[in-house]
Design a protein around this motif. Structure first.
Motif, mmCIF file in Angstrom:
data_model
loop_
_atom_site.group_PDB
_atom_site.id
_atom_site.type_symbol
_atom_site.label_atom_id
_atom_site.label_comp_id
_atom_site.label_asym_id
_atom_site.label_seq_id
_atom_site.Cartn_x
_atom_site.Cartn_y
_atom_site.Cartn_z
ATOM 1 N N VAL A 10 9.832 0.229 -7.120
ATOM 2 C CA VAL A 10 8.454 1.092 -7.521
ATOM 3 C C VAL A 10 8.881 2.262 -5.880
ATOM 4 N N VAL A 11 8.250 3.084 -5.691
ATOM 5 C CA VAL A 11 8.141 3.862 -4.590
ATOM 6 C C VAL A 11 6.386 4.193 -4.393
ATOM 7 N N VAL A 12 6.168 4.303 -3.603
ATOM 8 C CA VAL A 12 4.285 4.411 -3.280
ATOM 9 C C VAL A 12 4.413 5.946 -3.253
ATOM 10 N N SER A 13 4.004 6.525 -4.124
ATOM 11 C CA SER A 13 3.445 8.166 -4.438
ATOM 12 C C SER A 13 2.110 8.226 -3.539
ATOM 13 N N ASP A 14 1.560 7.877 -3.857
ATOM 14 C CA ASP A 14 0.215 8.096 -2.615
ATOM 15 C C ASP A 14 -0.070 6.733 -2.591
ATOM 16 N N VAL A 15 -1.383 7.493 -1.260
ATOM 17 C CA VAL A 15 -2.358 6.087 -0.939
ATOM 18 C C VAL A 15 -3.956 6.646 -0.859
ATOM 19 N N VAL A 16 -5.197 6.192 -1.327
ATOM 20 C CA VAL A 16 -5.954 6.816 -1.199
ATOM 21 C C VAL A 16 -7.261 5.956 -0.951
ATOM 22 N N PRO A 17 -7.823 6.230 -0.013
ATOM 23 C CA PRO A 17 -8.925 6.035 0.899
ATOM 24 C C PRO A 17 -10.140 6.300 -0.229
ATOM 25 N N ASN A 19 -13.631 4.508 -0.550
ATOM 26 C CA ASN A 19 -14.757 4.376 0.369
ATOM 27 C C ASN A 19 -14.344 3.405 1.615
ATOM 28 N N ASP A 20 -15.368 2.498 2.698
ATOM 29 C CA ASP A 20 -14.818 1.891 3.386
ATOM 30 C C ASP A 20 -14.661 0.996 3.306
ATOM 31 N N LEU A 21 -14.822 0.212 2.236
ATOM 32 C CA LEU A 21 -13.465 -0.929 2.383
ATOM 33 C C LEU A 21 -12.707 -0.899 0.454
ATOM 34 N N VAL A 22 -12.195 0.023 0.584
ATOM 35 C CA VAL A 22 -11.458 0.152 -1.007
ATOM 36 C C VAL A 22 -10.603 1.402 -0.504
ATOM 37 N N THR A 23 -8.918 1.012 -1.343
ATOM 38 C CA THR A 23 -8.117 2.109 -0.987
ATOM 39 C C THR A 23 -7.340 1.908 -2.294
ATOM 40 N N ARG A 24 -6.774 3.194 -3.129
ATOM 41 C CA ARG A 24 -6.165 3.111 -4.609
ATOM 42 C C ARG A 24 -4.803 3.631 -3.923
ATOM 43 N N PHE A 25 -4.001 2.348 -4.703
ATOM 44 C CA PHE A 25 -2.430 2.923 -3.936
ATOM 45 C C PHE A 25 -1.242 3.362 -5.854
ATOM 46 N N HIS A 26 -0.632 3.983 -5.802
ATOM 47 C CA HIS A 26 -0.266 4.149 -6.581
ATOM 48 C C HIS A 26 1.752 4.058 -6.371
ATOM 49 N N SER A 91 -0.042 -1.401 6.420
ATOM 50 C CA SER A 91 1.093 -0.739 6.421
ATOM 51 C C SER A 91 1.707 -0.207 5.707
ATOM 52 N N VAL A 92 0.962 -0.019 4.114
ATOM 53 C CA VAL A 92 1.446 0.968 3.033
ATOM 54 C C VAL A 92 1.249 2.179 2.482
ATOM 55 N N LYS A 93 2.415 3.248 2.886
ATOM 56 C CA LYS A 93 2.489 4.290 3.005
ATOM 57 C C LYS A 93 3.250 4.989 2.028
ATOM 58 N N PRO A 94 3.015 6.416 1.559
ATOM 59 C CA PRO A 94 3.703 6.626 0.609
ATOM 60 C C PRO A 94 5.387 6.866 0.799
ATOM 61 N N GLY A 95 6.018 7.289 0.387
ATOM 62 C CA GLY A 95 7.351 6.352 0.527
ATOM 63 C C GLY A 95 8.123 5.462 0.438
#
Length: 321
Positions: A10-17, A19-26, A91-95
């Protein structure tokens, strides 16, 4: 990953903060095809290559099972954990190209139920995102009760209330709002199934009260992935493969076995599924059992261990691997 556990590139298509503790990864497939189908409550194991170390952590899928163009997970940052959540956040970024497992569901909806009563705590909301989407698409009867510390840490609470209105109830610790559990469990119609995901204390409380109030065990469903706990290093002999390995302070027994080139089966890596259950041939010391799979009798017997989350302290340990 374990033999029989199919990988997905897979490839990371999006990273969305969130709230202060939680981030969503697509995630999307690298080849552009649709991802495999899944059902609400499923999880994937994410492979994190952090220098010379590879971590494998399970995360619930939270997107709609009706849309497999991408998978989404949410990760709560743990600043004092073993490093997996910090790797995802830092460390996990889009792309970025990554590897995940096919979906596995150990927390599936029982579609024979007349009603689905859902209780979530903190980041335990994530499997219910997919479950509620599945039920809404099928016209299912459900209600969701979600407890969190503050409004800002009520991950996806606004989204859920916008989608489902009065079927979602939020409880905030800073307002001293509490679930009236006994009243709730005592007033459900016949045919209701109960689902709970959140901190271990919450899960144990709900299960104990449900049992005390006469809920049949087959109608009570829960999910809790226990993170491997650090501990004193110890040595293990693997009888079948003929290897002696060292388990580090911040390393699980399962990770040490894998690092030695042995490929034991697993599904959850959190002490729940039972796939990595291993027979103990001999030992001189004590076990620290952290799983939710083995019975108390198994724990006392000293004949079995779940290497994904449990540890050992003592002079010698020989396993059937």
């Amino acid at each position: 990953m374990s033999t029989g556990t199919t990988k997905l590139d897979v490839v990371v298509s999006d990273v969305v903060p969130v709230n202060d503790l939680v981030t969503r990864f697509h995630f999307r497939r690298r080849d552009g095809e649709l991802l495999p189908t899944f059902s609400g409550g499923a999880h994937v194991v994410v492979e994190m290559r952090d220098g010379e170390r590879t971590r494998l952590n399970p995360y619930s899928l939270m997107g709609s099972p009706l849309d497999t163009r991408e998978y989404t997970i949410s990760v709560r940052r743990d600043d004092v954990g073993r490093g997996g959540s910090l790797f995802m956040h830092r460390s996990v970024k889009p792309g970025l190209e990554m590897v995940i497992s096919y979906p596995v569901n150990l927390f599936s909806l029982d579609l024979r139920a007349k009603k689905h009563l859902m209780l979530a705590g903190g980041i335990g909301i994530t499997p219910f995102m997919a479950q509620t989407a599945q039920l809404a698409g099928e016209g299912g009867n459900f209600e969701l009760h979600y407890t969190c510390r503050t409004a800002s840490l009520g991950t996806y609470a606004d989204v859920l209330r916008e989608r489902y209105g009065r079927r979602v109830r939020l409880y905030r610790d800073d307002r001293e709002e509490r679930i009236e559990l006994d009243r709730m469990l005592s007033s459900q119609p016949l045919g209701t199934h109960l689902y709970v995901c959140g901190p271990a204390g919450m899960i144990n409380w709900v299960r104990e009260r449900a049992a005390a109030l006469g809920w049949p065990p087959e109608t009570v469903h829960y999910e809790h992935f226990a993170a491997p706990q650090p501990g004193l290093p110890f040595d293990v002999t693997l009888a079948v493969s003929g290897k002696t390995i060292r388990v580090g302070e911040q390393q699980s027994l399962l990770e040490a076995i894998e690092a030695a080139g042995v490929d034991p089966p697993y599904l959850c890596r959190g002490g729940v599924c039972g796939q990595c259950e291993t027979n103990v041939i001999s030992c001189d010391g004590k076990f620290i059992h952290n799983d939710h799979w083995l019975s108390e009798e198994d724990h006392r017997s000293g004949r079995k261990i779940m290497p994904c989350v449990s540890r050992f302290e003592g002079r010698s340990l020989v396993l059937e691997r």
